[in-house]
Write a protein that holds these residues in place. Structure first.
Motif, PDB file in Angstrom:
ATOM      1  N   ARG A 294      13.160  -3.177  10.028  1.00  0.00           N
ATOM      2  CA  ARG A 294      12.528  -4.480  10.291  1.00  0.00           C
ATOM      3  C   ARG A 294      12.607  -4.824  11.775  1.00  0.00           C
ATOM      4  NH1 ARG A 294      15.624  -6.523   5.712  1.00  0.00           N
ATOM      5  NH2 ARG A 294      14.369  -6.460   3.795  1.00  0.00           N
ATOM      6  N   LYS A 295      13.750  -4.539  12.373  1.00  0.00           N
ATOM      7  CA  LYS A 295      13.940  -4.886  13.783  1.00  0.00           C
ATOM      8  C   LYS A 295      13.038  -4.046  14.691  1.00  0.00           C
ATOM      9  CE  LYS A 295      16.236  -7.700  16.389  1.00  0.00           C
ATOM     10  NZ  LYS A 295      16.108  -9.162  16.166  1.00  0.00           N
ATOM     11  N   LEU A 296      12.798  -2.816  14.313  1.00  0.00           N
ATOM     12  CA  LEU A 296      11.948  -1.928  15.112  1.00  0.00           C
ATOM     13  C   LEU A 296      10.482  -1.999  14.707  1.00  0.00           C
ATOM     14  CD1 LEU A 296      14.165   1.300  15.290  1.00  0.00           C
ATOM     15  CD2 LEU A 296      14.087  -0.612  16.879  1.00  0.00           C
ATOM     16  N   ASP A 297      10.153  -2.864  13.725  1.00  0.00           N
ATOM     17  CA  ASP A 297       8.769  -3.003  13.236  1.00  0.00           C
ATOM     18  C   ASP A 297       8.211  -1.669  12.717  1.00  0.00           C
ATOM     19  OD1 ASP A 297       8.689  -5.720  13.785  1.00  0.00           O
ATOM     20  OD2 ASP A 297       8.008  -5.376  15.850  1.00  0.00           O
ATOM     21  N   TRP A 298       9.091  -0.855  12.186  1.00  0.00           N
ATOM     22  CA  TRP A 298       8.723   0.427  11.592  1.00  0.00           C
ATOM     23  C   TRP A 298       8.033   1.361  12.606  1.00  0.00           C
ATOM     24  CZ3 TRP A 298       9.616   1.696   6.327  1.00  0.00           C
ATOM     25  CH2 TRP A 298      10.151   0.646   5.578  1.00  0.00           C
ATOM     26  N   TYR A 299       8.321   1.133  13.845  1.00  0.00           N
ATOM     27  CA  TYR A 299       7.704   1.935  14.902  1.00  0.00           C
ATOM     28  C   TYR A 299       8.617   3.109  15.215  1.00  0.00           C
ATOM     29  CZ  TYR A 299       5.418   3.078  19.323  1.00  0.00           C
ATOM     30  OH  TYR A 299       4.766   3.728  20.332  1.00  0.00           O
ATOM     31  N   LEU A 300       8.273   4.280  14.671  1.00  0.00           N
ATOM     32  CA  LEU A 300       9.118   5.463  14.796  1.00  0.00           C
ATOM     33  C   LEU A 300       8.436   6.614  15.545  1.00  0.00           C
ATOM     34  CD1 LEU A 300      10.568   5.532  11.159  1.00  0.00           C
ATOM     35  CD2 LEU A 300      11.600   4.518  13.196  1.00  0.00           C
ATOM     36  N   THR A 301       7.136   6.512  15.746  1.00  0.00           N
ATOM     37  CA  THR A 301       6.421   7.575  16.465  1.00  0.00           C
ATOM     38  C   THR A 301       6.534   7.301  17.956  1.00  0.00           C
ATOM     39  OG1 THR A 301       4.893   7.727  14.594  1.00  0.00           O
ATOM     40  CG2 THR A 301       4.243   8.835  16.641  1.00  0.00           C
ATOM     41  N   VAL A 302       7.604   7.776  18.526  1.00  0.00           N
ATOM     42  CA  VAL A 302       7.899   7.520  19.940  1.00  0.00           C
ATOM     43  C   VAL A 302       8.123   8.855  20.653  1.00  0.00           C
ATOM     44  CG1 VAL A 302       8.862   5.221  19.581  1.00  0.00           C
ATOM     45  CG2 VAL A 302      10.341   7.222  19.366  1.00  0.00           C
ATOM     46  N   PRO A 303       7.793   8.928  21.954  1.00  0.00           N
ATOM     47  CA  PRO A 303       8.043  10.169  22.708  1.00  0.00           C
ATOM     48  C   PRO A 303       9.507  10.275  23.125  1.00  0.00           C
ATOM     49  CG  PRO A 303       6.928   8.559  24.091  1.00  0.00           C
ATOM     50  CD  PRO A 303       7.031   7.943  22.739  1.00  0.00           C
ATOM     51  N   THR A 304      10.250  11.094  22.417  1.00  0.00           N
ATOM     52  CA  THR A 304      11.652  11.353  22.761  1.00  0.00           C
ATOM     53  C   THR A 304      11.720  12.504  23.762  1.00  0.00           C
ATOM     54  OG1 THR A 304      11.889  12.943  20.957  1.00  0.00           O
ATOM     55  CG2 THR A 304      12.306  10.624  20.440  1.00  0.00           C
ATOM     56  N   PRO A 305      12.877  12.768  24.360  1.00  0.00           N
ATOM     57  CA  PRO A 305      12.983  13.928  25.265  1.00  0.00           C
ATOM     58  C   PRO A 305      12.606  15.245  24.618  1.00  0.00           C
ATOM     59  CG  PRO A 305      14.858  12.485  25.594  1.00  0.00           C
ATOM     60  CD  PRO A 305      14.096  11.934  24.422  1.00  0.00           C
ATOM     61  N   TYR A 306      12.825  15.372  23.291  1.00  0.00           N
ATOM     62  CA  TYR A 306      12.491  16.624  22.626  1.00  0.00           C
ATOM     63  C   TYR A 306      10.991  16.908  22.666  1.00  0.00           C
ATOM     64  CZ  TYR A 306      11.960  20.245  19.136  1.00  0.00           C
ATOM     65  OH  TYR A 306      11.636  21.417  18.505  1.00  0.00           O
TER      66      TYR A 306
END
Length: 432
Positions: A294-306
């Motif tokens: 809820r806190k992240l607004d279900w936003y999981l597609t992010v550019p990580t270092p990997y």
């Protein structure tokens, strides 16, 4: 009985004469040349007189010309005598050959004058080529101002050429995808959140990351799962106050979310309960999972270092398993270091890990034109972050948090952590 075809019929006298005349005129053929006459063509009034000379005359004229040339010049050598040409009759055309050895018509002064003129013209042409016009001067100054040089640059290797037939590689879109990643990584850029967390500090975070790396290795998870886990942890800690006793709960709940997002066979909730030694119940883990999402607004597609590591390792040609393990070793060391995560964006961390790994393994040059093209970073932009990774590498054997060091000391990781950290750190101290 005779035929009447040859008997002429009798007609009136006047008519008979006329018809015979007409018949004779029709049957009479025009006189033609039957080959027994030699017809001499009429001479044209303005024809060239040389064309009317016979073969014998040609020989005589040639002989007379040869005599004149030999008397006038004196330097002509005639291969056949003139007398032989006079004896030749109309049987054969005269065959004689004249070889001109040299001609000294020009005096020495004229030759010197011509050489002087030709030399002067050559100097004028060369001087015209060397003259710098105003446009060329301005162009050269513009290149210097823009940092452009005329030095030959290394060719950029097409790292996607081998995957042109691989549909999963998405070669047609890969460049646009990574341009989008670099544009969106600033949107999720972490700020220094430790000031808003009164109950935890950077050291506690490092202890949590060290433990999560061991859990990640225990469950044999994908490498992208670890990087997404830490991204979720840092983003959540930057948004909400977390007490010290719940920090580990945030870590295992974040890893549960990352496993559901990245893994094909994700660990179950009771596996995380067991790995945490029953410190938290199943309900607590599920409740924290909901809170984080809820806190992240279900936003999981992010550019990580990997995301950038996989691309930049491919651009580090030639790439091998040792190179790949060294890059991941340095990247995971920086993942534990809170200042590195705050100061540098994911793409810069990935590029610096590749740069430091190439220096560790002695790959020359340390930074190629291909890497510059695909990463968008120059060698000078990576020195500071690479020096930080070098210091973490040198301190890893003596650190109390040894999860990354043990992981990359194993043979399945190529034992890249044993590459002489002290010597390597000394190299970096001199180099930077």
């Amino acid at each position: 009985m005779t035929s009447r075809a040859g008997v002429p019929q009798e007609l009136p006298r006047g008519e008979n004469k006329q018809k015979n005349v007409v018949a004779e005129g029709r049957n009479r053929r025009v006189l033609r040349d039957i080959g027994n006459l030699v017809v001499k063509q009429a001479e044209k009034p303005h024809a060239d007189p040389l064309k009317r000379i016979t073969r014998l005359d040609n020989a005589q004229v040639a002989a007379e010309k040869n005599k004149k040339t030999t008397t006038e010049l004196g330097n002509l050598v005639v291969s056949t005598k003139v007398v032989a040409a006079e004896k030749v009759v109309a049987e054969k055309p005269p065959e004689h050959e004249i070889i001109i050895v040299s001609s000294d018509d020009e005096s020495e002064e004229e030759k010197k004058e011509k050489e002087h003129v030709s030399g002067r013209k050559a100097i004028e042409r060369s001087s015209r080529k060397n003259v710098k016009t105003l446009s060329s001067i301005l162009t050269a100054r513009s290149k210097v101002a823009c940092g452009l040089t005329n030095k030959p640059r290394d060719l950029v290797v097409d790292i996607d050429a081998a995957d042109i037939d691989n549909e999963l590689a998405a070669v047609e879109y890969i460049d646009d995808i990574y341009k989008f990643y670099k544009l969106t990584e600033d949107e999720n850029r972490l700020h220094d959140y430790m000031g808003s967390q009164p109950d935890i500090n950077a050291k506690m975070r490092s202890i949590l990351v060290d433990w999560l790396i061991e859990v990640h290795r225990k469950f044999e998870l994908m490498p992208e799962t670890l990087y997404l886990t830490m991204n979720i942890v840092d983003r959540f800690l930057s948004m909400r106050f977390v007490p010290r006793k719940e920090l580990q709960l945030v870590g295992i709940s974040s890893m549960l979310i990352a496993c559901k997002y990245e893994e094909i066979w994700a660990p179950e909730v009771h596996d995380f309960v067991c790995i945490s030694d029953n410190t938290y119940t199943r309900e607590q883990i599920l409740m924290m999972e909901k809170t984080i999402l809820r806190k992240l607004d279900w936003y999981l597609t992010v550019p990580t270092p990997y995301v950038f590591l996989s691309r930049y390792i491919k651009a580090s040609t030639p790439s091998d398993k040792q190179m790949e393990n060294t890059v991941f070793f340095l990247a995971e060391l920086s993942l534990m270091h809170y200042p590195a995560i705050i100061l540098y964006c994911p793409s810069l961390i990935a590029a610096s890990a590749v740069y430091a790994a190439r220096y560790t393994l002695g790959r020359s040059p340390f930074w190629t034109e291909t890497l510059r093209h695909y990463t968008g970073y120059s060698e000078d932009q990576l020195r500071e972050c690479a020096a930080l990774m070098a210091s973490l590498h040198s301190a890893a054997p003596e650190s109390k948090l040894r999860a990354v060091y043990k992981k990359f000391c194993s043979t399945d990781r190529g034992a890249v952590a044993l590459l002489g950290a002290a010597t390597y750190a000394k190299k970096y101290k001199d180099f930077f």
